[in-house]
Design a protein around this motif. Structure first.
Motif, PDB file in Angstrom:
ATOM      1  N   ARG A 156       0.918  -1.335  -0.319  1.00 39.04           N
ATOM      2  CA  ARG A 156       0.203   0.095  -0.129  1.00 39.04           C
ATOM      3  C   ARG A 156       1.516   1.179  -0.291  1.00 39.04           C
ATOM      4  O   ARG A 156       0.690   2.523  -0.419  1.00 39.04           O
ATOM      5  CB  ARG A 156      -0.553  -0.368   1.244  1.00 39.04           C
ATOM      6  CG  ARG A 156      -1.718  -1.056   0.771  1.00 39.04           C
ATOM      7  CD  ARG A 156      -3.168  -1.114   2.636  1.00 39.04           C
ATOM      8  NE  ARG A 156      -2.631  -1.096   3.644  1.00 39.04           N
ATOM      9  CZ  ARG A 156      -2.034  -1.823   4.571  1.00 39.04           C
ATOM     10  NH1 ARG A 156      -2.820  -3.062   4.074  1.00 39.04           N
ATOM     11  NH2 ARG A 156      -1.828  -2.164   5.870  1.00 39.04           N
ATOM     12  N   LEU A 157       1.631   1.204   0.796  1.00 33.20           N
ATOM     13  CA  LEU A 157       3.101   2.404   1.009  1.00 33.20           C
ATOM     14  C   LEU A 157       3.407   2.362  -0.898  1.00 33.20           C
ATOM     15  O   LEU A 157       4.109   3.655  -1.213  1.00 33.20           O
ATOM     16  CB  LEU A 157       4.023   1.926   1.938  1.00 33.20           C
ATOM     17  CG  LEU A 157       5.049   3.121   2.422  1.00 33.20           C
ATOM     18  CD1 LEU A 157       4.392   4.714   2.451  1.00 33.20           C
ATOM     19  CD2 LEU A 157       5.607   3.122   3.252  1.00 33.20           C
ATOM     20  N   ASP A 158       3.490   1.749  -1.120  1.00 32.29           N
ATOM     21  CA  ASP A 158       4.497   1.937  -3.035  1.00 32.29           C
ATOM     22  C   ASP A 158       3.315   2.648  -3.579  1.00 32.29           C
ATOM     23  O   ASP A 158       3.860   3.001  -4.280  1.00 32.29           O
ATOM     24  CB  ASP A 158       4.697   0.041  -3.073  1.00 32.29           C
ATOM     25  CG  ASP A 158       5.365   0.399  -4.576  1.00 32.29           C
ATOM     26  OD1 ASP A 158       6.534   1.361  -4.272  1.00 32.29           O
ATOM     27  OD2 ASP A 158       5.295  -0.219  -5.330  1.00 32.29           O
ATOM     28  N   GLN A 159       2.082   1.735  -3.643  1.00 36.38           N
ATOM     29  CA  GLN A 159       0.785   2.028  -4.256  1.00 36.38           C
ATOM     30  C   GLN A 159       0.973   3.594  -4.083  1.00 36.38           C
ATOM     31  O   GLN A 159       0.699   4.450  -5.218  1.00 36.38           O
ATOM     32  CB  GLN A 159      -0.123   1.874  -3.631  1.00 36.38           C
ATOM     33  CG  GLN A 159       0.200  -0.298  -4.191  1.00 36.38           C
ATOM     34  CD  GLN A 159      -1.042  -0.507  -4.800  1.00 36.38           C
ATOM     35  OE1 GLN A 159      -2.103  -0.378  -3.187  1.00 36.38           O
ATOM     36  NE2 GLN A 159      -1.787  -2.226  -4.133  1.00 36.38           N
ATOM     37  N   ALA A 160       0.828   4.045  -2.570  1.00 35.85           N
ATOM     38  CA  ALA A 160       0.681   5.544  -2.361  1.00 35.85           C
ATOM     39  C   ALA A 160       1.698   5.979  -3.351  1.00 35.85           C
ATOM     40  O   ALA A 160       1.615   7.610  -3.883  1.00 35.85           O
ATOM     41  CB  ALA A 160       0.454   5.660  -0.830  1.00 35.85           C
ATOM     42  N   LEU A 161       3.246   6.027  -2.637  1.00 36.21           N
ATOM     43  CA  LEU A 161       3.984   6.407  -3.172  1.00 36.21           C
ATOM     44  C   LEU A 161       4.112   6.589  -4.928  1.00 36.21           C
ATOM     45  O   LEU A 161       4.291   7.947  -5.303  1.00 36.21           O
ATOM     46  CB  LEU A 161       5.298   6.197  -2.841  1.00 36.21           C
ATOM     47  CG  LEU A 161       5.348   6.799  -1.064  1.00 36.21           C
ATOM     48  CD1 LEU A 161       7.342   5.053  -1.554  1.00 36.21           C
ATOM     49  CD2 LEU A 161       5.996   7.869  -0.961  1.00 36.21           C
ATOM     50  N   GLU A 162       3.715   5.349  -5.112  1.00 35.42           N
ATOM     51  CA  GLU A 162       3.835   5.699  -6.771  1.00 35.42           C
ATOM     52  C   GLU A 162       2.317   6.452  -7.191  1.00 35.42           C
ATOM     53  O   GLU A 162       2.526   7.786  -8.337  1.00 35.42           O
ATOM     54  CB  GLU A 162       3.424   3.991  -7.459  1.00 35.42           C
ATOM     55  CG  GLU A 162       3.284   4.151  -8.716  1.00 35.42           C
ATOM     56  CD  GLU A 162       4.770   4.434  -9.316  1.00 35.42           C
ATOM     57  OE1 GLU A 162       4.165   5.483 -11.288  1.00 35.42           O
ATOM     58  OE2 GLU A 162       5.208   4.879  -9.034  1.00 35.42           O
ATOM     59  N   ARG A 163       1.665   6.636  -6.556  1.00 31.43           N
ATOM     60  CA  ARG A 163       0.435   7.996  -7.391  1.00 31.43           C
ATOM     61  C   ARG A 163       1.053   8.670  -7.457  1.00 31.43           C
ATOM     62  O   ARG A 163       0.602  10.847  -7.871  1.00 31.43           O
ATOM     63  CB  ARG A 163      -0.782   7.333  -6.143  1.00 31.43           C
ATOM     64  CG  ARG A 163      -1.610   6.312  -6.437  1.00 31.43           C
ATOM     65  CD  ARG A 163      -3.112   6.238  -5.940  1.00 31.43           C
ATOM     66  NE  ARG A 163      -3.082   6.460  -4.391  1.00 31.43           N
ATOM     67  CZ  ARG A 163      -3.194   4.951  -3.451  1.00 31.43           C
ATOM     68  NH1 ARG A 163      -3.285   3.735  -4.117  1.00 31.43           N
ATOM     69  NH2 ARG A 163      -2.543   5.495  -2.580  1.00 31.43           N
ATOM     70  N   GLU A 164       1.919   9.660  -5.594  1.00 40.91           N
ATOM     71  CA  GLU A 164       2.293  11.096  -5.520  1.00 40.91           C
ATOM     72  C   GLU A 164       3.253  11.220  -6.474  1.00 40.91           C
ATOM     73  O   GLU A 164       3.884  12.619  -7.317  1.00 40.91           O
ATOM     74  CB  GLU A 164       3.382  10.850  -4.290  1.00 40.91           C
ATOM     75  CG  GLU A 164       3.554  12.399  -3.641  1.00 40.91           C
ATOM     76  CD  GLU A 164       4.387  11.726  -2.306  1.00 40.91           C
ATOM     77  OE1 GLU A 164       4.899  13.164  -2.718  1.00 40.91           O
ATOM     78  OE2 GLU A 164       4.668  11.211  -1.788  1.00 40.91           O
TER      79      GLU A 164
END
Length: 465
Positions: free
Chosen positions: A242-250
């Motif tokens: 989930r953190l990787d997905q959030a950073l990727e969205r950012e």
């Protein structure tokens, strides 16, 4: 709190307490059992004397029986024994016997309670009672066993000195406990080693998390995890995903927003230039604001590309040339403020494996910051030295500097400590540090060596193999 330390303390404390209880119990039981053995031996000795008296009583008169008992049961006087009762020489001279015989005693009374033999000298014939008892004689306490022969009517008593019994029983009891006490440190060390060994899988799981970079987040291998923490590892993997997905969205949002803003800002800049030609006093400040927005967009695009590692390929380059080129690029900006950029290099050749354009961007950004925050007429000094298997570039200005407690925050993204100074967006230092980390280097903020006002930014890059 350390789980390893807690388990070690609990297990070692438990082992020590159990071992201590076991040692005390073993010591007590051994002493008790040995006391029982000594009592049985004392009773057996008394019965042997009883058999001897029964055998002799019908064949010898009382006076002759007295001399026979003294001859057989009383230890002969010996100067060596009397003078040194605790001597290490246990055998008496001329084979007369053993010195521990002095710590055994026999008493015999006739059926009329007339003393026939008394090596104890307890003087308690009046209170004779069958069985075990204690007596005092010669400053010692004696364990006694008394019986009355039903055939002859004689009273017979055997006695042992209490200190001898205690000495022997303690030695034998300690002999039983000593192996346990000697094995205890080995047992504790083995328990500690077992705990350390058992936590090795957790330490193997810890390393990838500690070394994981935000741009390279990957799940942990739960096959290496002990069964008890598999659920925890899977939960951490879910969090990392989930953190990787959030950073990727950012990152995607920053890149998309920067791309979408570039075209309208360019068009706005062109229209403002036309209006500024006709009304320079009215649109000059607005043009500068648009330029700041364009610069912010460019920095956001650069940060997005650096984070994503786009086109990141390294090659061996001379860091001296890159530093000289970066200083040349910002010299026009320095001359506008009458600031003199200086280079102090002790390296003729400094080969590093790097992406030349990114390192040039890093150096230009740091030099531009130093010039921007330095007062007019001062100097910005750049030094290059070999250091710890790599090369250290230090850029020092004479500006207001950054307090030590605020330096880490100054390296964060979109952070400007003083909104009144400079025109940046707070991304320059963050981009510079990210570029250094991408090259397995580091960027730190510090004070000037001469103690004067200003800030020194140090960039360390590993030397090319």
């Amino acid at each position: 709190m350390s789980l390893t330390r807690t388990l070690t303390l609990l297990i070692t404390t438990t082992v020590l307490v159990i071992a201590l209880i076991a040692a005390l119990w073993s010591y007590s039981r051994s002493n008790h059992q040995l006391e029982e053995v000594f009592d049985a031996e004392l009773a057996q000795s008394t019965r042997i004397v009883q058999g001897l008296i029964r055998h002799l009583a019908g064949r010898q008169p009382l006076e002759q029986l007295f001399h026979t008992l003294v001859e057989m049961l009383q230890l002969p006087e010996s100067p060596a024994v009397e003078g040194d009762a605790d001597s290490d020489d246990e055998i008496l001279p001329n084979g007369a016997g053993h010195k521990y015989e002095r710590k055994l005693a026999f008493e015999v009374w006739s059926d009329q309670r007339q003393p026939l033999l008394d090596t104890l000298n307890a003087d308690d014939a009046a209170g004779l009672e069958p069985g075990f008892d204690w007596a005092e004689s010669g400053g010692y306490r004696w364990r006694t066993f008394t019986l009355r022969d039903p055939v002859t009517g004689f009273w017979i008593r055997a006695a042992q000195r209490e200190d001898v019994r205690q000495e022997l029983s303690q030695e034998l009891a300690l002999g039983n406990v000593l192996p346990l006490l000697l094995a205890l440190p080995v047992l504790v060390a083995a328990a500690i080693a077992a705990i350390q060994f058992s936590f090795r899988p957790l330490r193997r799981l810890e390393r990838p998390i500690r070394n994981m970079a935000p741009e390279r987040i990957h799940p942990l291998d739960d096959r290496q995890a002990p069964r008890e923490v598999v659920g925890l590892v899977q939960a951490v993997n879910g969090l990392l995903k989930r953190l990787d997905q959030a950073l990727e969205r950012e990152r995607r949002f920053s890149a998309d927003a920067a791309h979408e803003l570039r075209t309208p800002l360019t068009a706005l800049r062109l229209n403002l230039e036309k209006l500024s030609e006709r009304h320079p006093d009215e649109f000059g400040g607005l043009t500068a604001s648009v330029d700041r927005m364009v610069h912010l967009v460019e920095q956001m695009l650069l940060l997005s590309r650096v984070d994503a590692g786009v086109d990141f390929r390294t090659e061996r380059q001379d860091l001296v040339e890159l530093v000289e080129q970066s200083i040349a690029d910002v010299t026009p900006l320095a001359l506008k403020k009458r600031i003199e950029p200086e280079l102090d290099s002790a390296c003729v050749l400094a080969l590093v494996s790097c992406h030349g354009a990114l390192i040039n961007t890093l150096l230009r950004s740091l030099l531009a910051n130093a010039i921007q925050y330095s007062p007019a007429g001062t100097r910005v000094t750049t030094t290059l030295r070999e250091d710890a298997g790599g090369y250290l570039v230090r850029i020092c200005d004479q500006g207001p500097g950054i307090p030590p407690e605020a330096r880490e925050r100054a390296l964060s993204r979109f952070t400007r400590l003083d909104q009144r100074q400079g025109e940046g967006a707070g991304l320059g230092l963050a981009i510079a540090r990210r570029i250094a980390e991408l090259h397995k280097g580091s960027l730190t903020l510090g004070d000037r060596d001469d103690g004067g006002p200003g800030l020194c930014v140090s960039v360390w890059l590993p030397a090319s193999a």
